[in-house]
Design a protein around this motif. Structure first.
Motif, short mmCIF file in Angstrom:
data_model
loop_
_atom_site.label_atom_id
_atom_site.label_comp_id
_atom_site.label_asym_id
_atom_site.label_seq_id
_atom_site.Cartn_x
_atom_site.Cartn_y
_atom_site.Cartn_z
N PRO A 3 0.81 -1.22 0.00
CA PRO A 3 0.00 0.00 0.00
C PRO A 3 0.85 1.28 0.00
N TYR A 4 2.03 1.22 0.64
CA TYR A 4 2.94 2.37 0.67
C TYR A 4 4.35 1.87 0.44
N ILE A 5 5.14 2.69 -0.22
CA ILE A 5 6.57 2.42 -0.30
C ILE A 5 7.32 3.65 0.19
N ASN A 6 8.49 3.42 0.71
CA ASN A 6 9.35 4.51 1.14
C ASN A 6 10.29 4.78 -0.02
N LEU A 7 10.25 5.98 -0.55
CA LEU A 7 11.10 6.40 -1.67
C LEU A 7 12.22 7.27 -1.11
N THR B 217 16.28 3.41 -9.87
CA THR B 217 16.47 4.70 -10.52
C THR B 217 15.08 5.29 -10.74
N GLY B 218 15.02 6.60 -10.84
CA GLY B 218 13.74 7.26 -11.05
C GLY B 218 13.84 8.32 -12.12
N ARG B 219 12.73 8.57 -12.76
CA ARG B 219 12.67 9.66 -13.74
C ARG B 219 11.28 10.28 -13.70
N ILE B 220 11.19 11.52 -14.15
CA ILE B 220 9.92 12.23 -14.20
C ILE B 220 9.30 11.93 -15.56
N LYS C 99 12.60 17.41 -7.60
CA LYS C 99 13.80 18.17 -7.95
C LYS C 99 15.06 17.33 -7.79
N ARG C 100 15.10 16.52 -6.71
CA ARG C 100 16.28 15.67 -6.51
C ARG C 100 16.39 14.61 -7.59
N LEU C 101 15.26 14.00 -8.00
CA LEU C 101 15.30 12.98 -9.06
C LEU C 101 15.67 13.60 -10.41
N ARG C 102 15.25 14.80 -10.64
CA ARG C 102 15.61 15.47 -11.90
C ARG C 102 17.13 15.66 -11.98
N ARG C 103 17.76 15.92 -10.84
CA ARG C 103 19.20 16.13 -10.79
C ARG C 103 19.98 14.83 -10.72
N ASP C 104 19.45 13.85 -9.99
CA ASP C 104 20.16 12.59 -9.76
C ASP C 104 19.13 11.46 -9.76
N ALA C 105 19.20 10.57 -10.74
CA ALA C 105 18.21 9.51 -10.91
C ALA C 105 18.31 8.40 -9.87
N ARG C 106 19.38 8.42 -9.09
CA ARG C 106 19.58 7.37 -8.08
C ARG C 106 18.47 7.42 -7.03
N ALA C 107 17.96 6.22 -6.65
CA ALA C 107 16.90 6.14 -5.64
C ALA C 107 16.97 4.78 -4.97
N ARG C 108 16.25 4.66 -3.86
CA ARG C 108 16.04 3.38 -3.20
C ARG C 108 14.58 3.32 -2.78
N VAL C 109 14.04 2.11 -2.70
CA VAL C 109 12.65 1.93 -2.28
C VAL C 109 12.57 0.76 -1.30
N ALA C 110 11.57 0.82 -0.43
CA ALA C 110 11.32 -0.26 0.52
C ALA C 110 9.85 -0.23 0.91
N ALA C 111 9.32 -1.37 1.29
CA ALA C 111 7.95 -1.42 1.80
C ALA C 111 7.91 -0.64 3.12
N ALA D 265 3.45 15.85 -10.61
CA ALA D 265 4.51 15.15 -11.35
C ALA D 265 4.29 13.66 -11.13
N TYR D 266 4.53 12.90 -12.16
CA TYR D 266 4.45 11.45 -12.08
C TYR D 266 5.85 10.91 -12.28
N LEU D 267 6.25 10.02 -11.38
CA LEU D 267 7.61 9.48 -11.38
C LEU D 267 7.56 8.01 -11.75
N GLU D 268 8.55 7.59 -12.52
CA GLU D 268 8.68 6.18 -12.87
C GLU D 268 9.90 5.64 -12.13
N ILE D 269 9.70 4.59 -11.35
CA ILE D 269 10.76 4.00 -10.54
C ILE D 269 11.10 2.62 -11.14
N THR D 270 12.36 2.46 -11.48
CA THR D 270 12.83 1.19 -12.05
C THR D 270 13.78 0.54 -11.04
#
Length: 129
Positions: free
Chosen positions: A12-16, A78-81, A51-63, A120-125
C-alpha cells in the motif's frame, strides 16, 4: 505480453529515498502502482523529491507503513519524471486502478485547490531484484 509486476507492487505504501547533492538520502512514504514492470508514483510537481530525481536519478525503495516505518529491505532503483501526456495518463490510470476509492478523493481536492495540473508522475525502475 505484459511485463511482470515488480517487487513492492502490492504494497500500500513504499518509502522512496532520493539523494541530496551532499549524498544524504531523504525518505518519503508514497503511493506506488505497477506499470510495465516498473512502479509509478505521484507527487506535487514542486516537491523536493522531484527536484532531486531530476538532478540525480539514483533512488532506493522499501515497503513501509503510512508514516514511513520500514516493513522490508531497501532495494536499489532509478527514477525519472514522466513528461509525455500519454505516459502521465497511463501512470494516473495505474494509480487509480490500485487506489480505487482514495485516488478520486485525492484528485477532487487537488482539482479544487488547483494543484492537479502541477502534479509530477515518477517512474521507478528497480535496478537489482
Amino acid at each position: 505480453m505484459t511485463a511482470p509486476n515488480p517487487p513492492l507492487a502490492d504494497e500500500p505504501y513504499i518509502n522512496l529515498e532520493t539523494f541530496k547533492r551532499d549524498g544524504n538520502g531523504v525518505k518519503t512514504p508514497v503511493w506506488a502502482a505497477p506499470l510495465d514492470g516498473k512502479l509509478v508514483v505521484m507527487s506535487a510537481g514542486n516537491a523536493f523529491k522531484v527536484k532531486r530525481l531530476r538532478r540525480d536519478a539514483r533512488a532506493r525503495v522499501a515497503a513501509c507503513d503510512v508514516r514511513g516505518g520500514l516493513r522490508g529491505p531497501w532495494l536499489e532503483a532509478t527514477g525519472r519524471i514522466l513528461e509525455g501526456a500519454d505516459d502521465v495518463k497511463r501512470a494516473h490510470a495505474a494509480l487509480r486502478g490500485k487506489y480505487r476509492w482514495q485516488m478520486p478523493i485525492t484528485d477532487f481536492f487537488a482539482w479544487l485547490s488547483g494543484r492537479i495540473k502541477k502534479r509530477a508522475y515518477l517512474e521507478i525502475t528497480l535496478t537489482a531484484p
